[in-house]
Motif scaffolding. Structure first.
Motif, PDB file in Angstrom:
ATOM      1  N   VAL A 238      52.260 -12.900  69.501  1.00 30.23           N
ATOM      2  CA  VAL A 238      53.624 -13.432  69.495  1.00 30.23           C
ATOM      3  C   VAL A 238      53.719 -14.648  68.583  1.00 30.23           C
ATOM      4  N   LEU A 239      52.658 -15.454  68.548  1.00 32.51           N
ATOM      5  CA  LEU A 239      52.689 -16.650  67.706  1.00 32.51           C
ATOM      6  C   LEU A 239      52.811 -16.289  66.238  1.00 32.51           C
ATOM      7  N   GLY A 240      52.308 -15.117  65.862  1.00 29.38           N
ATOM      8  CA  GLY A 240      52.444 -14.691  64.475  1.00 29.38           C
ATOM      9  C   GLY A 240      53.879 -14.466  64.068  1.00 29.38           C
ATOM     10  N   LEU A 241      54.749 -14.198  65.027  1.00 33.49           N
ATOM     11  CA  LEU A 241      56.162 -13.980  64.714  1.00 33.49           C
ATOM     12  C   LEU A 241      56.857 -15.251  64.233  1.00 33.49           C
ATOM     13  N   VAL A 242      56.286 -16.422  64.553  1.00 32.74           N
ATOM     14  CA  VAL A 242      56.878 -17.687  64.102  1.00 32.74           C
ATOM     15  C   VAL A 242      56.073 -18.303  62.973  1.00 32.74           C
ATOM     16  N   GLY A 243      55.211 -17.508  62.343  1.00 34.40           N
ATOM     17  CA  GLY A 243      54.475 -17.982  61.174  1.00 34.40           C
ATOM     18  C   GLY A 243      53.090 -18.484  61.447  1.00 34.40           C
ATOM     19  N   ALA A 244      52.526 -18.212  62.649  1.00 34.61           N
ATOM     20  CA  ALA A 244      51.193 -18.697  62.980  1.00 34.61           C
ATOM     21  C   ALA A 244      50.098 -17.710  62.607  1.00 34.61           C
ATOM     22  N   GLY A 245      50.384 -16.767  61.708  1.00 29.50           N
ATOM     23  CA  GLY A 245      49.363 -15.871  61.195  1.00 29.50           C
ATOM     24  C   GLY A 245      49.064 -14.716  62.119  1.00 29.50           C
ATOM     25  N   GLY A 246      48.130 -13.862  61.672  1.00 26.55           N
ATOM     26  CA  GLY A 246      47.735 -12.715  62.475  1.00 26.55           C
ATOM     27  C   GLY A 246      48.632 -11.517  62.224  1.00 26.55           C
ATOM     28  N   ILE A 247      48.390 -10.479  63.013  1.00 26.47           N
ATOM     29  CA  ILE A 247      49.139  -9.241  62.818  1.00 26.47           C
ATOM     30  C   ILE A 247      50.594  -9.393  63.258  1.00 26.47           C
ATOM     31  N   GLY A 248      50.890 -10.378  64.073  1.00 23.90           N
ATOM     32  CA  GLY A 248      52.282 -10.624  64.440  1.00 23.90           C
ATOM     33  C   GLY A 248      53.128 -10.986  63.232  1.00 23.90           C
ATOM     34  N   LEU A 249      52.534 -11.714  62.282  1.00 28.05           N
ATOM     35  CA  LEU A 249      53.256 -12.055  61.059  1.00 28.05           C
ATOM     36  C   LEU A 249      53.556 -10.806  60.242  1.00 28.05           C
ATOM     37  N   LEU A 250      52.605  -9.857  60.207  1.00 19.66           N
ATOM     38  CA  LEU A 250      52.825  -8.605  59.478  1.00 19.66           C
ATOM     39  C   LEU A 250      53.920  -7.770  60.142  1.00 19.66           C
ATOM     40  N   ILE A 251      53.928  -7.761  61.471  1.00 24.81           N
ATOM     41  CA  ILE A 251      54.972  -7.013  62.187  1.00 24.81           C
ATOM     42  C   ILE A 251      56.342  -7.610  61.893  1.00 24.81           C
ATOM     43  N   ASN A 252      56.414  -8.927  61.867  1.00 24.54           N
ATOM     44  CA  ASN A 252      57.683  -9.588  61.588  1.00 24.54           C
ATOM     45  C   ASN A 252      58.165  -9.263  60.173  1.00 24.54           C
ATOM     46  N   LYS A 253      57.268  -9.260  59.215  1.00 23.08           N
ATOM     47  CA  LYS A 253      57.650  -8.942  57.835  1.00 23.08           C
ATOM     48  C   LYS A 253      58.123  -7.499  57.705  1.00 23.08           C
ATOM     49  N   SER A 254      57.415  -6.575  58.379  1.00 26.45           N
ATOM     50  CA  SER A 254      57.810  -5.172  58.274  1.00 26.45           C
ATOM     51  C   SER A 254      59.169  -4.919  58.919  1.00 26.45           C
ATOM     52  N   ILE A 255      59.500  -5.652  59.971  1.00 23.33           N
ATOM     53  CA  ILE A 255      60.818  -5.501  60.597  1.00 23.33           C
ATOM     54  C   ILE A 255      61.906  -6.043  59.684  1.00 23.33           C
ATOM     55  N   LYS A 256      61.652  -7.206  59.082  1.00 25.47           N
ATOM     56  CA  LYS A 256      62.667  -7.810  58.221  1.00 25.47           C
ATOM     57  C   LYS A 256      62.917  -6.979  56.966  1.00 25.47           C
ATOM     58  N   THR A 257      61.904  -6.247  56.502  1.00 21.07           N
ATOM     59  CA  THR A 257      62.068  -5.412  55.305  1.00 21.07           C
ATOM     60  C   THR A 257      62.395  -3.961  55.657  1.00 21.07           C
ATOM     61  N   PHE A 258      62.673  -3.690  56.924  1.00 21.70           N
ATOM     62  CA  PHE A 258      63.072  -2.365  57.406  1.00 21.70           C
ATOM     63  C   PHE A 258      62.001  -1.292  57.144  1.00 21.70           C
ATOM     64  N   GLN A 259      60.749  -1.703  57.143  1.00 21.14           N
ATOM     65  CA  GLN A 259      59.625  -0.761  57.009  1.00 21.14           C
ATOM     66  C   GLN A 259      59.118  -0.425  58.421  1.00 21.14           C
ATOM     67  N   PHE A 260      59.891   0.366  59.133  1.00 19.13           N
ATOM     68  CA  PHE A 260      59.599   0.631  60.535  1.00 19.13           C
ATOM     69  C   PHE A 260      58.369   1.518  60.715  1.00 19.13           C
ATOM     70  N   ASP A 261      58.071   2.382  59.742  1.00 23.05           N
ATOM     71  CA  ASP A 261      56.851   3.184  59.843  1.00 23.05           C
ATOM     72  C   ASP A 261      55.609   2.307  59.726  1.00 23.05           C
ATOM     73  N   THR A 262      55.681   1.282  58.884  1.00 26.05           N
ATOM     74  CA  THR A 262      54.577   0.316  58.789  1.00 26.05           C
ATOM     75  C   THR A 262      54.460  -0.498  60.072  1.00 26.05           C
ATOM     76  N   MET A 263      55.610  -0.877  60.606  1.00 24.77           N
ATOM     77  CA  MET A 263      55.604  -1.622  61.866  1.00 24.77           C
ATOM     78  C   MET A 263      54.930  -0.821  62.980  1.00 24.77           C
ATOM     79  N   LEU A 264      55.234   0.477  63.052  1.00 24.56           N
ATOM     80  CA  LEU A 264      54.631   1.308  64.089  1.00 24.56           C
ATOM     81  C   LEU A 264      53.120   1.402  63.910  1.00 24.56           C
ATOM     82  N   THR A 265      52.658   1.445  62.677  1.00 30.14           N
ATOM     83  CA  THR A 265      51.209   1.453  62.427  1.00 30.14           C
ATOM     84  C   THR A 265      50.564   0.175  62.944  1.00 30.14           C
TER      85      THR A 265
END
Length: 289
Positions: A238-265
């Protein structure tokens, strides 16, 4: 026997016990004077809960019908997310982010151990030197526990910038408060026998804590530590969603760019990571039992 030598018939003696009828007097059960109060109190409690829920529904705009009207949007979302993107580039980035998330949870747990242990000793009634120190330690634990880890992450992201270091600092602060509170309660429930024996032998407070208190509760402390490690790994996501790194940051980026298939991976990789952490924690608990 009679005078003529003949035996006179004997009258049989029969023991007829007298039956006494005992009458049991049934006393009326006195009415419970608290029954009306209990009924009234439960009615008041239920009424208050209903009113509070009505306010909560209104404040949170709780509308189950929105799920029905938004079903088409959810269907479109799933259609874009399935099948997941299993390209080598996405898999590599996801594994790297998952490992970063694991390292954030690990460091956030282990580095907080000395701080949590010190505050736990000072915040336990059985080991604290005096009331003032006890209250100060409890206040510090309450502060670290009351502030959510994601708030600490936002503060440290502002201080040290984006990246996993901010996530580690956030978990250290929050985990110190939670784990210190749990450890102090475990120390207060320890058997006082070994402590009294060392105190009688002339041991000082540090010797009592190091040789009696901590060894007595070491299994409980270890179990709580492993539990907090599981929680911290999930929190680091969850901390990655606010910029604290980790896979949460990648999930946040994929959601913002509408890459939902990447998000699911990435979510699948997170699921694998959590399962591995749970199995490892269970194995360690089994070995320590």
């Amino acid at each position: 026997m009679s005078a003529h030598g003949t035996q006179s018939p004997r009258t049989p003696v029969t023991d007829t016990p007298t039956r006494r009828r005992t009458s049991v007097r049934t006393l009326p059960v006195p009415p419970d004077s608290r029954a009306p109060w209990r009924a009234g109190s439960w009615t008041a409690i239920i009424a208050i809960l209903v009113i509070l829920h009505l306010f909560a529904f209104e404040a949170t705009d709780f509308r189950p019908d929105a799920l029905v009207t938004g079903a088409r949007g959810m269907a479109n979302f799933l259609a874009e997310a399935i099948p997941p993107d299993f390209s080598p580039k996405v898999i590599t980035a996801g594994i790297s982010g998952a490992l970063t998330t694991l390292w954030i949870g690990l460091l956030g747990t282990t580095i907080s151990i000395p701080f949590a242990l010190l505050l736990a000793v000072l915040g336990a009634r059985t080991t604290s030197p005096n009331t003032v120190v006890y209250q100060i330690a409890r206040a510090i634990l309450s502060f670290f526990r009351a502030v959510p880890d994601i708030v600490f992450a936002l503060i440290f992201v502002t201080a040290v910038g984006l990246g996993p270091f901010a996530g580690v600092l956030a978990l250290i602060c929050h985990n110190t408060g939670v784990m210190g509170k749990l450890w102090s309660e475990a120390m207060e429930d320890v058997d006082p026998g070994p402590e009294q024996a060392l105190r009688t032998a002339g041991a000082n407070r540090f010797q009592i804590v190091a040789n009696a208190t901590v060894p007595s509760v070491l299994p409980q402390l270890t179990g709580l530590l492993l539990y907090r490690f599981d929680v911290n790994v999930r929190s680091s996501l969850v901390l990655g969603l606010v910029g604290a790194g980790g896979i949460g940051l990648l999930i946040n980026k994929s959601i913002k760019t509408f890459q939902f298939d990447t998000m699911l991976t990435y979510l699948i990789i997170v699921l694998v990571l959590i399962i591995v952490v749970d199995l490892a924690s269970a194995w360690i608990r089994k070995k320590l039992a």
